[in-house]
Design a protein around this motif. Structure first.
Motif, short mmCIF file in Angstrom:
data_model
loop_
_atom_site.label_atom_id
_atom_site.label_comp_id
_atom_site.label_asym_id
_atom_site.label_seq_id
_atom_site.Cartn_x
_atom_site.Cartn_y
_atom_site.Cartn_z
N ARG A 71 -1.25 -28.67 9.81
CA ARG A 71 -0.32 -29.81 9.74
C ARG A 71 1.12 -29.32 9.66
NH1 ARG A 71 -4.18 -31.77 5.72
NH2 ARG A 71 -5.59 -33.29 6.70
N ARG A 74 2.25 -28.16 13.15
CA ARG A 74 2.58 -29.29 14.02
C ARG A 74 3.95 -29.85 13.67
NH1 ARG A 74 -3.24 -32.38 13.73
NH2 ARG A 74 -4.36 -31.09 15.24
N ASN A 77 6.65 -27.50 14.91
CA ASN A 77 6.82 -27.60 16.36
C ASN A 77 7.66 -28.82 16.72
OD1 ASN A 77 5.29 -25.31 16.75
ND2 ASN A 77 3.42 -26.41 17.32
N ARG A 78 7.37 -29.94 16.06
CA ARG A 78 8.15 -31.16 16.35
C ARG A 78 9.61 -30.99 15.92
NH1 ARG A 78 3.40 -33.69 14.33
NH2 ARG A 78 4.43 -34.06 12.32
N PRO A 84 5.16 -29.16 23.82
CA PRO A 84 3.71 -29.01 23.60
C PRO A 84 3.00 -28.27 24.73
CG PRO A 84 4.41 -31.24 23.06
CD PRO A 84 5.57 -30.57 23.72
N SER A 188 2.35 -20.92 15.52
CA SER A 188 1.30 -21.54 16.34
C SER A 188 0.30 -20.50 16.83
CB SER A 188 1.92 -22.27 17.53
OG SER A 188 2.67 -23.39 17.12
#
Length: 208
Positions: A71, A74, A77-78, A84, A188
């Motif tokens: 989580r 993610r 990354n955002r 993506p 990641s």
């Protein structure tokens, strides 16, 4: 990253990119939690010959911590505005190197949904000879490979012009990404490698 592990709340297997449908949990009387994918008839039944525990159900608190890491990845990354499609290329390439069929079966689909062209997935294992990959994609794939197999690339003990292979790959990535994006990308890659190993150790099946 979408690696196959049972999530009691969802009734399916959690992967680094979502849920694999229709795979039941393990139980004390049924040591094989991942004996089938979405179509039981389409996947072999490993229940009779499985000799290893499903790691996510054998140590649920440990697995919950790994999902918590996912989580955070993610979110990173955002916040870094990392495409993506690039992270999914990294997910597929790492899963190819590690030979994780469960993750490959999920992340190829996730990559297509993120906009990765099918031909790129078709030739991804030989990306160095495919000149149509963009410089940014090539930087991502180089970083993925050196972080997934550092020993094969010389690890930290071999330096060329004062740089290890990882340092060289990061320097190449810096031409296309911010420091925040590189950090998110590296996390990641680290995370998909962790999920690869959980699925391999647990003998998770191909998602169909």
């Amino acid at each position: 990253m979408r690696d196959a592990h049972f999530n009691p709340a969802s009734g399916g297997l959690v992967c680094a990119g979502g849920i694999i449908r229709g795979v039941p949990p393990s139980s004390p009387s049924s040591p094989s939690s991942a004996s089938s994918a979405s179509s039981p008839a389409s996947a072999p039944d490993h229940a009779s010959d499985r000799a290893v525990p499903d790691l996510n159900t054998a140590r649920p608190a440990t697995y919950k911590a790994l999902v918590g890491l996912l989580r955070q990845i993610r979110l990173a990354n955002r916040e870094a505005n990392l495409d993506p499609a690039l992270t999914e290329l990294a997910n597929v390439r790492a899963s190819q190197i590690n030979g994780c069929v469960a993750c490959l079966s999920v992340h190829a689909e996730q990559a297509r949904r993120a906009g990765v062209a099918q031909w790129k997935l078709d030739v991804l294992a030989g990306w160095r000879g495919a000149h149509d990959f963009s410089p940014a994609e090539r930087a991502v794939l180089e970083l993925t490979e050196v972080l997934t197999e550092p020993g094969r690339h010389g690890g930290v003990g071999v330096k060329a012009e004062g740089k290890t292979p990882v340092m060289t790959a990061i320097a190449a990535a810096q031409e296309h990404f911010s420091a925040e994006q590189i950090a998110a990308l590296e996390w990641s890659i680290v995370t998909i490698n962790a999920f690869n190993r959980v699925s391999i150790a647990s003998d998770h099946p191909v998602a169909r």
